[in-house]
Enzyme design. Structure first.
Site, PDB file in Angstrom:
ATOM      1  N   GLU A   1       0.822  -1.214   0.000  1.00 29.06           N
ATOM      2  CA  GLU A   1       0.000   0.000   0.000  1.00 29.06           C
ATOM      3  C   GLU A   1       0.855   1.263   0.000  1.00 29.06           C
ATOM      4  O   GLU A   1       0.603   2.198   0.772  1.00 29.06           O
ATOM      5  CB  GLU A   1      -0.950   0.003   1.210  1.00 29.06           C
ATOM      6  CG  GLU A   1      -1.910  -1.159   1.191  1.00 29.06           C
ATOM      7  CD  GLU A   1      -2.977  -1.112   2.266  1.00 29.06           C
ATOM      8  OE1 GLU A   1      -2.917  -0.232   3.140  1.00 29.06           O
ATOM      9  OE2 GLU A   1      -3.882  -1.960   2.232  1.00 29.06           O
TER      10      GLU A   1
ATOM     11  N   GLU B   1      -4.027  -9.009   0.500  1.00 25.11           N
ATOM     12  CA  GLU B   1      -4.456  -8.771   1.878  1.00 25.11           C
ATOM     13  C   GLU B   1      -5.979  -8.813   1.891  1.00 25.11           C
ATOM     14  O   GLU B   1      -6.620  -8.134   1.081  1.00 25.11           O
ATOM     15  CB  GLU B   1      -3.936  -7.412   2.342  1.00 25.11           C
ATOM     16  CG  GLU B   1      -3.801  -7.315   3.836  1.00 25.11           C
ATOM     17  CD  GLU B   1      -3.077  -6.043   4.248  1.00 25.11           C
ATOM     18  OE1 GLU B   1      -1.917  -5.846   3.836  1.00 25.11           O
ATOM     19  OE2 GLU B   1      -3.681  -5.247   4.960  1.00 25.11           O
TER      20      GLU B   1
HETATM   21  C1  GAL Z   1      -3.981  -2.594   5.483  1.00 24.87           C
HETATM   22  C2  GAL Z   1      -2.507  -2.529   5.766  1.00 24.87           C
HETATM   23  C3  GAL Z   1      -2.145  -3.347   6.978  1.00 24.87           C
HETATM   24  C4  GAL Z   1      -3.084  -3.053   8.089  1.00 24.87           C
HETATM   25  C5  GAL Z   1      -4.480  -3.359   7.640  1.00 24.87           C
HETATM   26  C6  GAL Z   1      -5.522  -3.180   8.705  1.00 24.87           C
HETATM   27  O1  GAL Z   1      -4.433  -1.546   4.721  1.00 24.87           O
HETATM   28  O2  GAL Z   1      -1.786  -2.990   4.671  1.00 24.87           O
HETATM   29  O3  GAL Z   1      -0.834  -3.061   7.359  1.00 24.87           O
HETATM   30  O4  GAL Z   1      -2.951  -1.728   8.426  1.00 24.87           O
HETATM   31  O5  GAL Z   1      -4.803  -2.503   6.596  1.00 24.87           O
HETATM   32  O6  GAL Z   1      -6.794  -3.386   8.183  1.00 24.87           O
END
Ligand code: GAL
Length: 808
Positions: free
Chosen positions: A424, A500
C-alpha cells in the site's frame, strides 16, 4: 497479452552451516546492554560493568510498562479513509521502543586467525544500526528489518580483546505497528580463509526437471585464485546421491550443472530437502566449506490456471503475519515460530506473507521444513511517507541495497515463491510511483529471475488508471473486493492475488447483541464481537473473500489480515486507550483460536472435520432473549438443539455470502443448559455432533502444554494454556480470574499473555488475569536437562500443577 509469466524449475539452497574447521561460525549471544545514549560507549576501554547482561536476540521494549504517551501519534490515516487527525494511542503498542540503545560484546581473535577473513553478520537490528569495532565505526544500516554484514578482518587486534559495539536508535512516528527494539535477530561472526565462498554467494536453480532427472544449476561466488569446488548432494538420510567437481570460472563465479536422478520434490505435503556439501579447494588444499540444505520444486504462474507448484494448481490459503511474537516481543525464537506454524497447519494455511518486511531466517527455515509457501515482503513505504519517520527517509539511498540483500540472503529457500516489493505504498499515486514500481521490480528480476514480484495495492482505481498495476508480475489487491472483476479485466496479467483480505475484527470470547453486520463498530468495553460480523470501512468479512476465491478461477488465493494478533494497530480502537494490540487475528495475541479460526478451518483444512459452535452458553440475564447460534463446519447442513429441543435444520445456501459459509440460527432464545449440533453428510445422514454447556462457578485450572518434553538448550519453549473450569470440568467462558505461576526445576517462567487487547498487565510478571477463561503461560528450558514443574494458583481456585521435562 495473457501469457505464462514464470515457469521455472528451481532447486534452492536453504541453510548455511559450517561442518568442519575450515570455516568457523560463532553466534554472538552474550552482550552488555544500556538503554540510552552514552558517549564513548564504542571504545574498547569503556567501562560497561554496570550495564545489563542480555542474550541476543533481544527486545529491549517488550517488558514495558505500557504507556499511553509513548509514540502518541496525532494523525489522519489516509489509508483508512480518515478525514481528520485524531490521537492514536496504541498505534505502535505503547511499549518503550523509542530512543537509543547500546550493545557491547567482546571477542578475542586468536593468533592463528590472522590470515583469515572475518565477517560480522546481522539478521536484523531495530533500527538505525551503527556498528563499531574497537571504537571505529565500520558501517550502518537504517532499516531495522534488513539483513546485513561487514568484513571486519582488518579491524581486529590479534591475541587480545576486541569490542564490538552497536548503537541503535528508534524514532517516534516511524512505524504503524510495534517494531520492537534492539538486536532482535541473530548476530554471527564467521571466520574463513581468504580463499572462500562469498557471503550469501550461492544461487541454485534447475533449468530442467522431470520425474527421472533434475538439472541442478549452482552459481557460487568465490574469493581467491585457482579455486576448485567439490559438491556432494545428500538425500534426507545423509547418503550421497551425486557429486561433482568444477573449476571453470567467469569473473568471481563458478557455475555447476549437476544431474540429480529421480529427484524427490519439495512440496507443501512432502517438503523434501536435500543437502549439498560444498568444498572449496585452492591449489588442492581444502580452504572453505558450506553445508547447504535445498529443495527441488517447480513454480509456475499463468493466466490459464494461476499458480502451480510441481504441476498442480495451488491457491494461496495464506495469512499475513507481523514479526512480533506477542508476549515475547520481536526477539526471534524458533520454538515460538514453530508453534505458530504448527497451529497454522492445523488451520489449513499453506502460505505466509511477511508483512510488511523481511522475514526472519528462522521463519523461512521452518517454512521450508514444514511445507509452507512464502511471500517475502520488503517495504511498507517507498519514497512517499505514511509515517513521518518511516522508510521514506531512507528510500533513495538504501532501497536497492535492501532489496539486493533480501534476495541474496533468502533466494535459496524453496518456500519463497513470490517477492513483494511493497505494501500500500502511497507512491501508487502519480507517475513517479509507476517508475519506481518498475525500477524496484527490475531489481528483483535482475537478482532473481525465478520468482515473480507483487505489490499489495489498495488504491485500485489509481493503479488501474496510471499503469502501476499493469507493470507488476502479479497484481496484488488489498481488500476492495468490489474492484476485483474490473482489475482483472483491465490488467494484462490474467490473474489477481488477494494480497491482503478480510481485516475482520474480533475479541476472543466476546459476543455483542444484537448480532449486526457493520464496520468501525465501537463498543464500551473496547472489544469487538466474535460473531465475526465487524470489519473496517476499507475491508470486509471473510465470506466476501470466499466468494471470490471460490467463484473466480483467476483469483490465485488470499492472505488474510492477520493470522495472529500483533502488538499495535488496535483498529477500530486506534484512539481509545488502553487498546494496544490488534483485533484482526484469526488467533489472539496469546495464540488462542478465536471463533474465526474454525470458519477458515472449515474450508482450508480438508483433512479433518470442523464443527464449532458459537457463542458460549453462559448468558445469565439473557434468559428468553434472542441469542443467535452460529456453527462453523465443513458439513453443508446441521440441526441444532437447545436442551434437547430442535431449533431446526440449517443448510448452507446462496441467499447471502454469510449463509453460503456459515450455519446460523438467528432466533434461538437463551436458556441455560446444553447446545448441541448434529451435522449431516450430503445424503442427510447424521455424521458428527458437538455440544457446549453452561458452566457453573470457577473451580479449578486446567493446564494443557503444547509440548511436555522440550529441548534443554536454553531457548526452547513450552506453551501452557490455562483454562478456568467449573467443578465438572466445563470451561467457564467468561472467567476473569487472577492467576499466578511458579516454575521450578530446570526451566523458567518466560512470559504470559491472555489475548486481551486492552490489558495493561506486563507479559513478564508471573501473574495475570485470565481473559474470558483463558491465558497462555510460556516456560523456557535451561541448558540443563531434567524436570520442570509449573504450579498455577488463583484465589478460591484449586491449584494445578503440570510436569514438563527437558532433554538434550
Ligand atoms: C492494510 C494494511 C495493513 C493493516 C491493515 C488493517 O491496509 O496494509 O498493514 O494496516 O490494513 O486493516
Amino acid at each position: 497479452m495473457k501469457s505464462t509469466l514464470f515457469s521455472f524449475f528451481v532447486i534452492l539452497i536453504v541453510v548455511n552451516q559450517s561442518f568442519s574447521q575450515t570455516r568457523e561460525v560463532l553466534e554472538l549471544k552474550n552482550w552488555k546492554f544500556y538503554q540510552g545514549d552514552v558517549s564513548h560507549a564504542s571504545q574498547l576501554n569503556f567501562d560497561d560493568s554496570e550495564w545489563e547482561q542480555v542474550i541476543v536476540p533481544h527486545d529491549w521494549a517488550i517488558k514495558g510498562p505500557f504507556d499511553k504517551e509513548i509514540d502518541l501519534q496525532v494523525v489522519k490515516i489516509e489509508q483508512n479513509n480518515e478525514t481528520i487527525a485524531t490521537e492514536k494511542t496504541g498505534r505502535t503498542g505503547s511499549l518503550p521502543f523509542i530512543g537509543v540503545g547500546w550493545y557491547r560484546t567482546k571477542i578475542v581473535r586468536p593468533d592463528y586467525d590472522t590470515d583469515k577473513q572475518v565477517i560480522l553478520t546481522f539478521d536484523g537490528a531495530m533500527s538505525n544500526a551503527e556498528v563499531y569495532v574497537n571504537g571505529r565505526k565500520i558501517g550502518n544500516r537504517p532499516y531495522g528489518y534488513s539483513y546485513f554484514f561487514f568484513d571486519i578482518s582488518k579491524e581486529l587486534k590479534v591475541g587480545s580483546e576486541n569490542v564490538i559495539a552497536v548503537r541503535l536508535e528508534n524514532k517516534a512516528f516511524s512505524s504503524r505497528w510495534y517494531p520492537g527494539a534492539g538486536i532482535y535477530r541473530k548476530v554471527k561472526m564467521i571466520t574463513k580463509d581468504i580463499a572462500s565462498f562469498k557471503h550469501w554467494g550461492h544461487f541454485i536453480t534447475t533449468p530442467y526437471i522431470n520425474d527421472s532427472i533434475a538439472k541442478i544449476n549452482i552459481k557460487s561466488q568465490v574469493h581467491g585464485e585457482n579455486i576448485v569446488i567439490k559438491t556432494f548432494i545428500k538425500d534426507e538420510k545423509g547418503n550421497v546421491v551425486v557429486e561433482n567437481v568444477a573449476n571453470q570460472r567467469f569473473g568471481d563465479e563458478i557455475e555447476q550443472s549437476i544431474s540429480l536422478m529421480n529427484p524427490k520434490k519439495w512440496d507443501i505435503e512432502t517438503p523434501y530437502l536435500y543437502t549439498a556439501e560444498m568444498e572449496l579447494y585452492q591449489d588442492d588444499i581444502l580452504k572453505d566449506n558450506e553445508s547447504i540444505t535445498f529443495g527441488v520444486r517447480e513454480i509456475k504462474y499463468s493466466s490459464e490456471v494461476g499458480f502451480e507448484l510441481n504441476g498442480k494448481v495451488v491457491k494461496f490459503k495464506g495469512v499475513c503475519l507481523h514479526h512480533d511474537l506477542g508476549p515475547l516481543g520481536v526477539a526471534v525464537n524458533k520454538s515460538a515460530l514453530r508453534r505458530q506454524l504448527r497451529i497454522l497447519k492445523d488451520l489449513g494455511v499453506n502460505a505466509i506473507r511477511s508483512s510488511h518486511n523481511m522475514p526472519s531466517i528462522e521463519q523461512l527455515e521452518l517454512c521450508d521444513e514444514m511445507g509452507f509457501l512464502f511471500l517475502a515482503e520488503s517495504f511498507d513505504e517507498w519514497k512517499k511517507p505514511k509515517v513521518k519517520n518511516g522508510y521514506n527517509l531512507y528510500f533513495d539511498e538504501w532501497a536497492e541495497k535492501d532489496i539486493v540483500d533480501l534476495v541474496h540472503a533468502t533466494r535459496n529457500h524453496p518456500s519463497i515463491v513470490m517477492w513483494s516489493a511493497g505494501n500500500e505504498v502511497p507512491d501508487q499515486w502519480g507517475s513517479d510511483g509507476v517508475k519506481r514500481a518498475k525500477w524496484i521490480q527490475d531489481i528483483f528480476h535482475r537478482e532473481d529471475s525465478t520468482r515473480p514480484v507483487t505489490v499489495g495495492m489498495d488504491q485500485v482505481k489509481a493503479v488501474m488508471e496510471n499503469g502501476f498495476g499493469a507493470i507488476l508480475d502479479v497484481p496484488g489487491l488489498n481488500y476492495r473486493v468490489h474492484l476485483y472483476e474490473d482489475a482483472y479485466k483491465l490488467f494484462p496479467q490474467g490473474m489477481i492475488l488477494g494480497s491482503e483480505t478480510a481485516s475482520t475484527v474480533s475479541s476472543r470470547g466476546v459476543y455483542k447483541f444484537p448480532v449486526e453486520i457493520g464496520f468501525n463498530r465501537i463498543h464500551d468495553d473496547l472489544q469487538s464481537s466474535s460473531y465475526d460480523v465487524e470489519y473496517c470501512s476499507w475491508s470486509n468479512l471473510p465470506d466476501d473473500d470466499f466468494v471470490l476465491q471460490d467463484d473466480k478461477p483467476w483469483v490465485i488465493g488470499e492472505f488474510v489480515w492477520t493470522g495472529f494478533d500483533y502488538l499495535g494497530e488496535p483498529t477500530p480502537y486506534d484512539n481509545f486507550w488502553p487498546s494496544r494490540s490488534s483485533y484482526f487475528g484469526i488467533l489472539d495475541l496469546a495464540g488462542i483460536p478465536k471463533d474465526r479460526y474454525y470458519l477458515y478451518r472449515s474450508r482450508w483444512n480438508k483433512k479433518e472435520e470442523t464443527l464449532h459452535i458459537l457463542p458460549h452458553w453462559n448468558w445469565k440475564g439473557r434468559e428468553r432473549e434472542k441469542t443467535p447460534v452460529f456453527v462453523y463446519t465443513n458439513y453443508e447442513s446441521a440441526e441444532l438443539f437447545v436442551n434437547g429441543k430442535s431449533q431446526g435444520v440449517q443448510r448452507k445456501n446462496n441467499t447471502s455470502n454469510l449463509h453460503r459459509y456459515r450455519l446460523m440460527w438467528m432466533d434461538v432464545k437463551y436458556e441455560p443448559g446444553e447446545v448441541k449440533v448434529v451435522a449431516f453428510d450430503e445424503n442427510g445422514k447424521a455424521v458428527a455432533e458437538k455440544f457446549i454447556r453452561t458452566s457453573g462457578k470457577a473451580h479449578s485450572i486446567l493446564l494443557e502444554a503444547d509440548r511436555k518434553v522440550i529441548n534443554a538448550d536454553g531457548e526452547d519453549l513450552s506453551f501452557i494454556t490455562a483454562t478456568i473450569v467449573d467443578r465438572r470440568g466445563v470451561p467457564v467462558p467468561d472467567a476473569m480470574e487472577r492467576l499466578s505461576f511458579v516454575v521450578s526445576g530446570n526451566g523458567s517462567f518466560k512470559a504470559v499473555c491472555n489475548g486481551d487487547a486492552t490489558s495493561l498487565e506486563v507479559f513478564h510478571n508471573p501473574a495475570m488475569k485470565t481473559f474470558n477463561g483463558k491465558l497462555v503461560i510460556i516456560v523456557q528450558s535451561s541448558e540443563i536437562e531434567g524436570d520442570i514443574k509449573v504450579t498455577v494458583s488463583g484465589k478460591g481456585l484449586k491449584t494445578s500443577v503440570i510436569d514438563l521435562s527437558s532433554k538434550k
